[in-house]
Design an enzyme around this catalytic site. Structure first.
Site, PDB file in Angstrom:
ATOM      1  CB  CYS A  77      -1.543   6.588   2.629  1.00 55.82           C
ATOM      2  SG  CYS A  77      -1.843   5.409   3.924  1.00 55.82           S
ATOM      3  CD  GLU A 111      -1.752   2.240   1.988  1.00 56.76           C
ATOM      4  OE1 GLU A 111      -1.546   3.311   1.376  1.00 56.76           O
ATOM      5  OE2 GLU A 111      -1.727   2.130   3.212  1.00 56.76           O
TER       6      GLU A 111
END
Length: 543
Positions: A327, A293
Site C-alpha cells: 500500500c 488502513e
C-alpha cells in the site's frame, strides 16, 4: 493478584538476517521451503480452540507456479460466524479481566518463538503462498511482526501507567477496559506482519477477536494461528475464520456484539463496511470502533537538486519491491526536466538487470503478483497506457501467466499529470513518471497534492534544503508517512508509526500507542477520603 508493579523490558527492533550463501538461516529456510513445497496440508477453521471443517474448501497456491497447490482450506459461513461469536464471548469473560502482564507474557513468548524456531516456517509460507523473496519475507513475516508484539506489549504498559492528577483529599484513577463484544480483524495478503498484528493488537488490550485472513494468504495465517496456540493464547480469544467476504462479512457486521473493526485492504471494501455499520448502528450494544488502513497512490517527488543515483534507487526499490504490492509502494513520480535524460538511462539500465522468477531462486529480486484477478487488473492499466496518445512505456509492459502471474517492472512516462495511471491505485509493478519544467516546482507540488484521493506515503528527493522544506509544507496532508531522500516504503515499528488519511484510512498508526488506544474504553474513578456531611455550601451562610 501479585502485590508488585511489573515493568517490561524496553523493546528493540529485531535484527534482519542476511541469508548470505553458506549462512545457517539460508540453509534452514531452504530445508523448510523443500518440505512445504513437497506437502499439501489441510487447513481447518479454528473456533474456540477447536478445529472446524466445513467441507466448503478452496486452495492455497504458489502465485509464481499457480498449478502448485500448497494447501486445501475450509471456508466459513454464517453458521461458523455465529459459533465464533459465541466462542469469543465465552473467552471474553476471563480474557478481558486477565492481568495485563499475563497477556503481555503471551505476546512476548510469541515474539520469542517467531524470532527462533518459528522464523523459517513463517518466512517460507510467506514466500511460497504470497510470492515474496526471502528478504521481503524476512523483513515482514519475521522482523516486523516480532516488533509489533514486543513494542505493543510495552505500549500497553505505558497506556496503563497514564493517570490523572489527584488534589489533596481524593484519589483519581484511570483504567482501560476491554471493549464489550468482539473485534472483527480483516487482514490483507501482502503483509504477514499485518495479518499477525490486526487480530493481536486488540487482543493484547483484552479484547476477543474474529479473524478473517485474505483468501490468497491463508497458509501463513494458519501458521500464525498455530503460533498463537503454542505461545499460550487461550481458546476463543482469536477465532480463525477464513472464507469469502460475502459469506463472512455481512454476518459479522450485523451482529449486535460487534465492538470494533480492524481492517487493512481496499478503500471500496472499507467504505462499504463503514456503510453497513452505519445502517446497523442502532442494533449494536456499543458503538463499534472502526480502524482501517486502505489504498494509496504514493508519490516520489524529485527536485532538480536530487542525487540521481539515490533517486534511481528510490524509484526502483519503492515501486518494484514485492512487485509493487505494498500500500506504500511508489506508483507515481514527478521528475524535473533537467534530470530526466540521465535518469531515463539509469532506470532502463537498472531495471534490465532485475531477475524475476521463483522465490526459491535467491538471485531473483522480482517474483509474481498474487493471483489472476490482480494480474488481469494490472495488465489492463498497462494496455491502456500502451494505447494512449500522451504516454510511452519507457521499459517493461510485458507479462505472462502461463506458469506464474508474472508482470515485468513497468515504467510509464506521461505528459498529463492527471493521466489514469497517475491517479488510480494499481497495486502492481507499474510506476508513472510525469516530467515537469524545473521552474514549475511549486506549481507541480500543488498538482501532486491535489491529484489523488489518497494520502498514505510520499517521498521528496532533494539536496536543496529550501526545496525539502517547501515540499514538506505543501504536501503536509498528502501523506501520513513522509520520507526525505528515501523510498516511501519500509516503515519500522517504533520508528515510523504507519498510516494515512483521506481515502487511505483512519490514520490510527499501527506500531504505536495511538492504535492500541482504539481498543480500550476508559473508566475514571474518583475516591473522596473526607466526604462532606452537610449539603450546604459556604455561599449560603447568612451575612
Amino acid at each position: 493478584m501479585c502485590n508488585a508493579k511489573f515493568t517490561l523490558p524496553d523493546p528493540v527492533n529485531e535484527p534482519i538476517l542476511a541469508y548470505r550463501p553458506g549462512s545457517p538461516e539460508r540453509e534452514e529456510i531452504k530445508e523448510v521451503l523443500d518440505k512445504m513445497s513437497n506437502e499439501q496440508i489441510e487447513i481447518p477453521l479454528i473456533i474456540g480452540g477447536k478445529e472446524v471443517k466445513t467441507g466448503n474448501t478452496a486452495t492455497c497456491v504458489m502465485p509464481h507456479n499457480h498449478k502448485h497447490v500448497l494447501a486445501i482450506y475450509h471456508k466459513a459461513g454464517s453458521r461458523e460466524v455465529e459459533m465464533a461469536v459465541e466462542a469469543s464471548q465465552e473467552a471474553w469473560k476471563t480474557w478481558s479481566v486477565m492481568p495485563w502482564w499475563e497477556r503481555a507474557s503471551i505476546f512476548k513468548k510469541a515474539a520469542t518463538l517467531l524470532a527462533g524456531p518459528w522464523r523459517a516456517r513463517l518466512n517460507a509460507s510467506t514466500m511460497l503462498n504470497q510470492s515474496k523473496n526471502v528478504f521481503q519475507a524476512e523483513i515482514d513475516a519475521a522482523c516486523e511482526l516480532i516488533d509489533f508484539w514486543n513494542f505493543n506489549a510495552k505500549y500497553m504498559e505505558r497506556i496503563y501507567e497514564q493517570q490523572p492528577s489527584s488534589p489533596a483529599g481524593q484519589w483519581n484513577r484511570l483504567e482501560q477496559r476491554a471493549l464489550e463484544g468482539f473485534v472483527f480483524a480483516v487482514t490483507p495478503f501482502n503483509f504477514t506482519s499485518i495479518a499477525g498484528n490486526l487480530p493481536t493488537a486488540p487482543a493484547i488490550m483484552g479484547n476477543t477477536v474474529l479473524w478473517k485472513p485474505a483468501s490468497s494468504a491463508v497458509l501463513s495465517a494458519y501458521y500464525l494461528m498455530r503460533l498463537f496456540e503454542e505461545a499460550g493464547m487461550p481458546a476463543g480469544v482469536i477465532n480463525f475464520i477464513p472464507g469469502s467476504g460475502r459469506n463472512v462479512g455481512p454476518y459479522v457486521l450485523s451482529n449486535p456484539k460487534l465492538a470494533g473493526v480492524h481492517f487493512t485492504g481496499s478503500t471500496a471494501v472499507f467504505q462499504n463496511m463503514w456503510k453497513v455499520i452505519g445502517e446497523n448502528i442502532s442494533s449494536y450494544a456499543t458503538y463499534p470502533r472502526i480502524v482501517g488502513e486502505t489504498g494509496g497512490k504514493d508519490f516520489i517527488f524529485a527536485h532538480s537538486s536530487a542525487d540521481l543515483d539515490e533517486l534511481n534507487t528510490g524509484i526502483v526499490r519503492g515501486a518494484f519491491e514485492f512487485q509493487g504490492q505494498k500500500c506504500s509502494a511508489a506508483s507515481r513520480a514527478y521528475i524535473p526536466k533537467s534530470l530526466m535524460p540521465e535518469l531515463k538511462t539509469k532506470l532502463i539500465e537498472t531495471i534490465k538487470s532485475i531477475k524475476k522468477g521463483n522465490v526459491r531462486d535467491f538471485t531473483n529480486f522480482f517474483n509474481a503478483v498474487i493471483d489472476k484477478a490482480a494480474f488481469e487488473n494490472i495488465i489492463a492499466y498497462i494496455e491502456y497506457a500502451k494505447n494512449a496518445k500522451d504516454t510511452e512505456i519507457l521499459i517493461g509492459g510485458s507479462y505472462d501467466d502461463s506458469v506464474g502471474y508474472f508482470i515485468d517492472p513497468t515504467v510509464i512516462v506521461t505528459t498529463d499529470p492527471h493521466f489514469k495511471t497517475m491517479e488510480e491505485e494499481i497495486f502492481g509493478p507499474v510506476i508513472t513518471l510525469y516530467v515537469y519544467e524545473d521552474d514549475k516546482f511549486d506549481e507541480t507540488l500543488h498538482i501532486c497534492d491535489q491529484t489523488s484521493p489518497y494520502a498514505l506515503t510520499g517521498a521528496v528527493f532533494a539536496r536543496d534544503r529550501h526545496a525539502v522544506s517547501k515540499a514538506s509544507k505543501t504536501l503536509l496532508h498528502a501523506a501520513g508517512n513522509f520520507y526525505i531522500n528515501d523510498k516511501p516504503t519500509g516503515a519500522v515499528v517504533g520508528q515510523q508509526p504507519f498510516g494515512g488519511s483521506r481515502a487511505s484510512g483512519t490514520n490510527d498508526k499501527a506500531g504505536s500507542m495511538i492504535n492500541l488506544l482504539r481498543w480500550v474504553s476508559p473508566r475514571t474513578t474518583k475516591e473522596l477520603f473526607t466526604p462532606p456531611k452537610d449539603y450546604r455550601y459556604p455561599f449560603m451562610e447568612a451575612e
